[in-house]
Structure formats: structure tokens, C-alpha cells
Design an enzyme around this catalytic site. Sequence first.
Site, short mmCIF file in Angstrom:
data_model
loop_
_atom_site.label_atom_id
_atom_site.label_comp_id
_atom_site.label_asym_id
_atom_site.label_seq_id
_atom_site.Cartn_x
_atom_site.Cartn_y
_atom_site.Cartn_z
N ARG A 10 4.30 -11.96 -5.42
CA ARG A 10 3.75 -12.02 -4.05
C ARG A 10 2.38 -11.36 -3.96
O ARG A 10 2.15 -10.29 -4.49
CB ARG A 10 4.73 -11.32 -3.10
CG ARG A 10 4.25 -11.32 -1.68
CD ARG A 10 5.37 -11.29 -0.71
NE ARG A 10 5.96 -9.97 -0.55
CZ ARG A 10 6.96 -9.72 0.29
NH1 ARG A 10 7.48 -10.70 1.00
NH2 ARG A 10 7.44 -8.51 0.39
N ARG A 23 14.33 -0.90 -1.56
CA ARG A 23 14.28 -1.70 -0.33
C ARG A 23 15.46 -2.67 -0.29
O ARG A 23 16.08 -2.89 0.75
CB ARG A 23 12.97 -2.48 -0.25
CG ARG A 23 11.78 -1.59 0.03
CD ARG A 23 10.48 -2.33 -0.14
NE ARG A 23 10.31 -3.45 0.77
CZ ARG A 23 9.48 -4.47 0.56
NH1 ARG A 23 8.75 -4.52 -0.54
NH2 ARG A 23 9.36 -5.42 1.43
P1 AMP Z 1 7.82 -5.47 6.06
O1 AMP Z 1 6.43 -6.03 6.15
O2 AMP Z 1 8.75 -6.01 7.10
O3 AMP Z 1 8.40 -5.54 4.67
O4 AMP Z 1 7.67 -3.90 6.41
C1 AMP Z 1 6.87 -3.04 5.64
C2 AMP Z 1 7.25 -1.59 5.92
O5 AMP Z 1 7.05 -1.29 7.31
C3 AMP Z 1 8.72 -1.26 5.68
O6 AMP Z 1 8.99 -0.96 4.32
C4 AMP Z 1 8.90 -0.06 6.58
O7 AMP Z 1 8.33 1.11 6.02
C5 AMP Z 1 8.07 -0.44 7.79
N1 AMP Z 1 8.88 -1.22 8.77
C6 AMP Z 1 8.74 -2.53 9.09
N2 AMP Z 1 9.63 -2.92 10.02
C7 AMP Z 1 10.36 -1.81 10.30
C8 AMP Z 1 11.45 -1.55 11.18
N3 AMP Z 1 11.96 -2.51 11.96
N4 AMP Z 1 11.95 -0.29 11.20
C9 AMP Z 1 11.45 0.69 10.44
N5 AMP Z 1 10.43 0.52 9.58
C10 AMP Z 1 9.89 -0.72 9.51
#
Ligand code: AMP
Length: 225
Positions: free
Chosen positions: A135, A178
Site C-alpha cells: 500500500r 492493528r
Molecule cells: P486508519 O486510517 O483508519 O487506519 O486510522 C489511522 C490511525 O488513526 C489509527 O491507527 C488510529 O491511531 C487512529 N484512528 C482512526 N480512526 C480511529 C477511531 N475511530 N478511534 C481511535 N483511533 C482512530
Amino acid sequence: MFLSKKIIITFFGPPGSGKGTQADILAAKLGVPVISPGELLRHERDEGTALGRVAANKMMHGELVPDKIIEQIIDKRLNKRDANRGFVTDGYPRHIKQLKYFEERLQNTIVDNDRIIAVYIDLKDETVKNRINGRRVCDCGAAYHLEHNRPEREGVCDHCGGKLYQRRDDRPDIVEERLAGFRRRIKPLLKHFRERHKVITVSGDKSIKETEAEIWQELNNLIKL
Ligand code: AMP
């Protein structure tokens, strides 16, 4: 398209399942915005805001950002007018506590329970790891894959010409964590959605076009758009 009634679609899936891509495609078809805390947080971080600084460390390690921060950014985003006719979420809610907050927040807007729909894109752990390795993203929010969704010019964003890079939290050791967190949290979320709302499950192991078609078909089977 003109939606007959408000609709809220929440995408669930392990990292690398293509949920961000599918969320963008579906939102564009429905003519509603995508609400992605991850994107909003990256923006805050890059702008160097107080909120962004608190979130940055957690994000770097693939850990969840505290709920208070998420509530703030979700509130701010939901208050924008373009979310009035509905929206698609990508990466929210991440666990039951966020889901409860989300539902409370939605009580102020008029939306039928069966027009709150989860799209779950399922994918095996091995495939997740392979996918994430390839990615690449751009600061404008566009995402690519070295095999499945290549940019026209290597390392350059098709949309804005920006330089593509690998997200720090896409590195293998962080991906393991994750993924484990995702597997732990997804079960109660889906259970709750099945009981109170609706769930569409599709395989993330197909082409972007095939998955897009499957989601569209299932959605049309489920409700009147
Ligand atoms: P993502 O782009 O959805 O993979 O999010 C990247 C990072 O943002 C995650 O690893 C978290 O650190 C933070 N994050 C995104 N969405 C959330 C959420 N709903 N709750 C808590 N942390 C979030």
C-alpha cells in the site's frame, strides 16, 4: 444520485481490506461524503494543531486515539451541512463505546435504524499482510497498491501529482498489532449491528470492481435507495 431518504453506511474490515477505497466509491455513487477519523487525524497532525499533536504518537504506533479526541472530530464533521443527507464512515466506530456514542449522536438526526448499515469486508490475515506491504498513500488522501491499484506513474499520485509513500503504521510489526486489535473489536460491533441495524458481508479477496458490484447489489437488495 438522489437518495429517497437519509442513509448511513459504516465500513468495517481489517486494514488493507480495501474498505477505504470501497467507501470512497460508494459515497461517490450515493453523492454523500466519507467521514474517516484516520484522514481527519492525519490532517490535524500535519497542520500541527493541538489535537493533532496528541493524536500523532498513538497513530504512529497503530494504537487507537482517545475517545474524547475522536468525539471532537466526529462532532465537528457531522455538523457540516454536506452530512445532512447521509454519509459513509471509514474507520469509525472502532469499538462498542464509540458505537454507542455514534448512535446517541445520530438520535438528533432523523434516520431509520434499518438505514444504518454496516458493510463488512472480510479478508484473511495472510492476505491482509501481503496487501498492506504494497500500500502507498498520498497526502491528498488517495491510496494505491503496488500490484492491485497502481498509479499511472510510479510513486506519483494520479490526482494531485504528490509523492506517494508508505504509512508508518503500515509497517509489518505495527500491522500485526492493528490486526489483532481489529479481530478483538469487530465481533461485538457486528453483533450489535446485526441486532439493531443491518449488515452486508462481502469478500475483500476480489478485484475492486467485483467488490464494488457486490456491495451495490447487496445494498439494493436490502433497502430502497
Ligand atoms: P486508519 O486510517 O483508519 O487506519 O486510522 C489511522 C490511525 O488513526 C489509527 O491507527 C488510529 O491511531 C487512529 N484512528 C482512526 N480512526 C480511529 C477511531 N475511530 N478511534 C481511535 N483511533 C482512530
